[in-house]
Design a protein around this motif. Sequence first.
Motif, mmCIF file in Angstrom:
data_model
loop_
_atom_site.group_PDB
_atom_site.id
_atom_site.type_symbol
_atom_site.label_atom_id
_atom_site.label_comp_id
_atom_site.label_asym_id
_atom_site.label_seq_id
_atom_site.Cartn_x
_atom_site.Cartn_y
_atom_site.Cartn_z
ATOM 1 N N ALA A 29 22.788 17.307 36.994
ATOM 2 C CA ALA A 29 21.681 17.636 36.496
ATOM 3 C C ALA A 29 22.175 17.642 34.979
ATOM 4 C CB ALA A 29 21.965 19.386 37.342
ATOM 5 N N ASN A 30 22.289 18.237 34.589
ATOM 6 C CA ASN A 30 22.211 18.484 32.921
ATOM 7 C C ASN A 30 22.166 16.792 31.998
ATOM 8 O OD1 ASN A 30 21.381 21.154 32.006
ATOM 9 N ND2 ASN A 30 23.348 21.722 32.669
ATOM 10 N N ALA A 31 23.181 15.935 32.955
ATOM 11 C CA ALA A 31 23.053 14.282 32.619
ATOM 12 C C ALA A 31 22.657 13.895 32.235
ATOM 13 C CB ALA A 31 24.452 13.512 33.126
ATOM 14 N N ALA A 32 21.223 14.106 33.412
ATOM 15 C CA ALA A 32 20.202 13.623 34.071
ATOM 16 C C ALA A 32 19.157 14.469 33.081
ATOM 17 C CB ALA A 32 19.516 13.730 35.031
ATOM 18 N N ARG A 33 18.182 15.502 32.430
ATOM 19 C CA ARG A 33 17.790 16.321 32.097
ATOM 20 C C ARG A 33 18.310 15.666 30.303
ATOM 21 N NH1 ARG A 33 15.154 20.398 32.221
ATOM 22 N NH2 ARG A 33 15.753 21.468 30.368
ATOM 23 N N GLU A 34 19.598 15.030 29.921
ATOM 24 C CA GLU A 34 19.807 14.279 28.823
ATOM 25 C C GLU A 34 19.115 12.844 28.047
ATOM 26 O OE1 GLU A 34 23.363 13.905 25.784
ATOM 27 O OE2 GLU A 34 24.282 14.913 27.957
ATOM 28 N N HIS A 35 19.126 12.722 29.870
ATOM 29 C CA HIS A 35 19.203 11.155 29.849
ATOM 30 C C HIS A 35 17.627 11.038 29.075
ATOM 31 C CE1 HIS A 35 18.703 7.189 31.085
ATOM 32 N NE2 HIS A 35 18.221 7.042 32.096
ATOM 33 N N LEU A 36 17.313 11.965 29.996
ATOM 34 C CA LEU A 36 15.726 12.368 29.644
ATOM 35 C C LEU A 36 15.439 12.834 28.401
ATOM 36 C CD1 LEU A 36 14.462 13.286 33.582
ATOM 37 C CD2 LEU A 36 13.989 10.584 31.719
ATOM 38 N N GLY A 37 16.105 13.439 27.353
ATOM 39 C CA GLY A 37 15.728 14.301 26.418
ATOM 40 C C GLY A 37 15.070 15.368 26.318
ATOM 41 N N LEU A 38 16.235 15.994 27.567
ATOM 42 C CA LEU A 38 15.711 17.612 27.620
ATOM 43 C C LEU A 38 17.051 18.343 27.283
ATOM 44 C CD1 LEU A 38 14.008 17.121 31.216
ATOM 45 C CD2 LEU A 38 13.001 17.571 28.899
ATOM 46 N N SER A 39 16.878 19.421 27.239
ATOM 47 C CA SER A 39 18.348 20.574 26.732
ATOM 48 C C SER A 39 18.598 20.626 27.981
ATOM 49 C CB SER A 39 17.421 21.878 25.877
ATOM 50 O OG SER A 39 16.700 22.484 26.527
ATOM 51 N N ALA A 40 19.446 20.875 27.927
ATOM 52 C CA ALA A 40 20.536 21.453 29.524
ATOM 53 C C ALA A 40 20.548 22.987 30.130
ATOM 54 C CB ALA A 40 22.213 21.257 29.047
ATOM 55 N N LEU A 41 20.494 23.247 31.391
ATOM 56 C CA LEU A 41 20.019 24.604 31.561
ATOM 57 C C LEU A 41 21.961 25.434 31.904
ATOM 58 C CD1 LEU A 41 17.177 23.063 34.593
ATOM 59 C CD2 LEU A 41 17.008 24.383 32.718
ATOM 60 N N PRO A 42 21.515 26.539 32.488
ATOM 61 C CA PRO A 42 23.114 27.311 32.830
ATOM 62 C C PRO A 42 23.182 26.368 34.198
ATOM 63 C CG PRO A 42 20.540 29.174 31.415
ATOM 64 C CD PRO A 42 20.022 27.173 31.846
ATOM 65 N N ILE A 43 24.085 26.797 34.022
ATOM 66 C CA ILE A 43 24.378 26.891 35.595
ATOM 67 C C ILE A 43 24.156 27.850 36.763
ATOM 68 C CG2 ILE A 43 26.599 28.442 35.337
ATOM 69 C CD1 ILE A 43 28.377 25.820 37.138
ATOM 70 N N GLU A 44 23.876 28.871 36.040
ATOM 71 C CA GLU A 44 22.775 29.813 37.770
ATOM 72 C C GLU A 44 21.924 29.376 37.721
ATOM 73 O OE1 GLU A 44 24.280 32.517 38.395
ATOM 74 O OE2 GLU A 44 26.496 31.931 38.258
ATOM 75 N N THR A 45 21.275 28.500 36.754
ATOM 76 C CA THR A 45 19.782 28.580 36.655
ATOM 77 C C THR A 45 20.093 27.305 37.793
ATOM 78 O OG1 THR A 45 19.333 28.700 34.926
ATOM 79 C CG2 THR A 45 17.639 26.861 35.553
ATOM 80 N N VAL A 46 21.049 26.225 37.916
ATOM 81 C CA VAL A 46 20.243 24.986 38.695
ATOM 82 C C VAL A 46 21.107 25.195 39.826
ATOM 83 C CG1 VAL A 46 22.286 23.142 38.596
ATOM 84 C CG2 VAL A 46 21.673 23.076 36.543
ATOM 85 N N LYS A 47 21.790 26.779 40.119
ATOM 86 C CA LYS A 47 23.188 27.225 41.359
ATOM 87 C C LYS A 47 21.424 27.701 42.036
ATOM 88 C CE LYS A 47 25.825 30.703 42.469
ATOM 89 N NZ LYS A 47 26.458 31.718 41.874
ATOM 90 N N SER A 48 20.076 28.217 41.367
ATOM 91 C CA SER A 48 19.489 29.025 42.122
ATOM 92 C C SER A 48 18.204 27.527 43.017
ATOM 93 C CB SER A 48 18.679 30.087 41.360
ATOM 94 O OG SER A 48 17.667 29.028 40.030
ATOM 95 N N TYR A 49 18.627 26.475 42.319
ATOM 96 C CA TYR A 49 17.909 25.087 43.039
ATOM 97 C C TYR A 49 18.282 24.895 43.982
ATOM 98 C CZ TYR A 49 15.469 25.945 37.753
ATOM 99 O OH TYR A 49 15.004 26.683 36.999
ATOM 100 N N VAL A 50 19.469 24.849 44.257
ATOM 101 C CA VAL A 50 20.579 23.950 44.747
ATOM 102 C C VAL A 50 20.069 24.195 46.953
ATOM 103 C CG1 VAL A 50 23.043 23.910 45.828
ATOM 104 C CG2 VAL A 50 22.083 23.823 43.901
ATOM 105 N N GLY A 51 20.451 23.604 47.055
ATOM 106 C CA GLY A 51 20.226 24.362 49.127
ATOM 107 C C GLY A 51 19.205 23.165 49.784
ATOM 108 N N ASP A 52 17.819 22.442 48.760
ATOM 109 C CA ASP A 52 17.108 21.645 49.806
ATOM 110 C C ASP A 52 17.073 20.251 49.697
ATOM 111 O OD1 ASP A 52 15.285 24.176 50.901
ATOM 112 O OD2 ASP A 52 15.028 24.868 48.851
ATOM 113 N N GLY A 53 18.340 20.065 48.994
ATOM 114 C CA GLY A 53 18.451 18.528 49.350
ATOM 115 C C GLY A 53 18.662 17.873 47.304
ATOM 116 N N VAL A 54 18.712 16.990 47.609
ATOM 117 C CA VAL A 54 18.826 16.228 46.504
ATOM 118 C C VAL A 54 17.667 16.250 45.219
ATOM 119 C CG1 VAL A 54 19.458 14.100 44.256
ATOM 120 C CG2 VAL A 54 21.079 15.144 46.636
ATOM 121 N N ALA A 55 16.522 15.254 45.836
ATOM 122 C CA ALA A 55 15.069 15.790 45.697
ATOM 123 C C ALA A 55 14.163 16.279 45.876
ATOM 124 C CB ALA A 55 14.488 14.998 46.795
#
Length: 235
Positions: A29-55
Amino acid sequence: MKTIEHVQAVAFDLDGTLCDSVPDLAAAANAAREHLGLSALPIETVKSYVGDGVAKLIHRVLTETYEEEAEPAQWEQGFTFFIRYYHDHLSVYTRPYPETEAGLKLLKSLGIPLIVITNKNEVLAVELLKQLGLADYFSLILGGDSLSEKKPSPLPITHAAEVLNIQPADMIMVGDSKNDILAAKAAGCLSVGVTFGYGDMTMLSQNEATKPDWLIGSIPEIYENLQPQKEVENR
């Protein structure tokens, strides 16, 4: 603990149930954000977004919200990059939970089919299970894109039951999230909530709609509760 007459199959969620995959999901997720010029997110934030598929995960990672959707062109760029990166880094840090394989071995010894029902893309789910050395335990692996609907829809569970020629009521669904419990209840099979995953089982248990039928702290506990039943059946 609720019981059923006979368990003929056990279905498992993947992320947060069989394995801890958040470190690699967050890295992608953070590699994708970096690719788009965005800063990294904390791992706990990404964790809270997991569960409904990649899209959905990509929308959440890009908007830093749970419900908003990213601008289509940005989402497409992020999704494409994420899938490519994640596919190449599926199991750098991802590991099965400590007692996962022991629990699967015990359940297989009872002679009942084991299934994976995840909202992760099927190709990624199959490849991850192979890399973790777990794929051969499962008779069927259904991803979030395998059918027209994914959890919390009951369709993946009812489809799995149909493939195995059993009734959903003779299955149990094991997971860590609201989606797993809602899908199980809608399909008419028992729900088993794991206390070590990403979902807050204490909170989910306070609401009758998302309260699992059983709570377990490890996968072998399923075997321990099914074993006496199998011994009775085999007499």
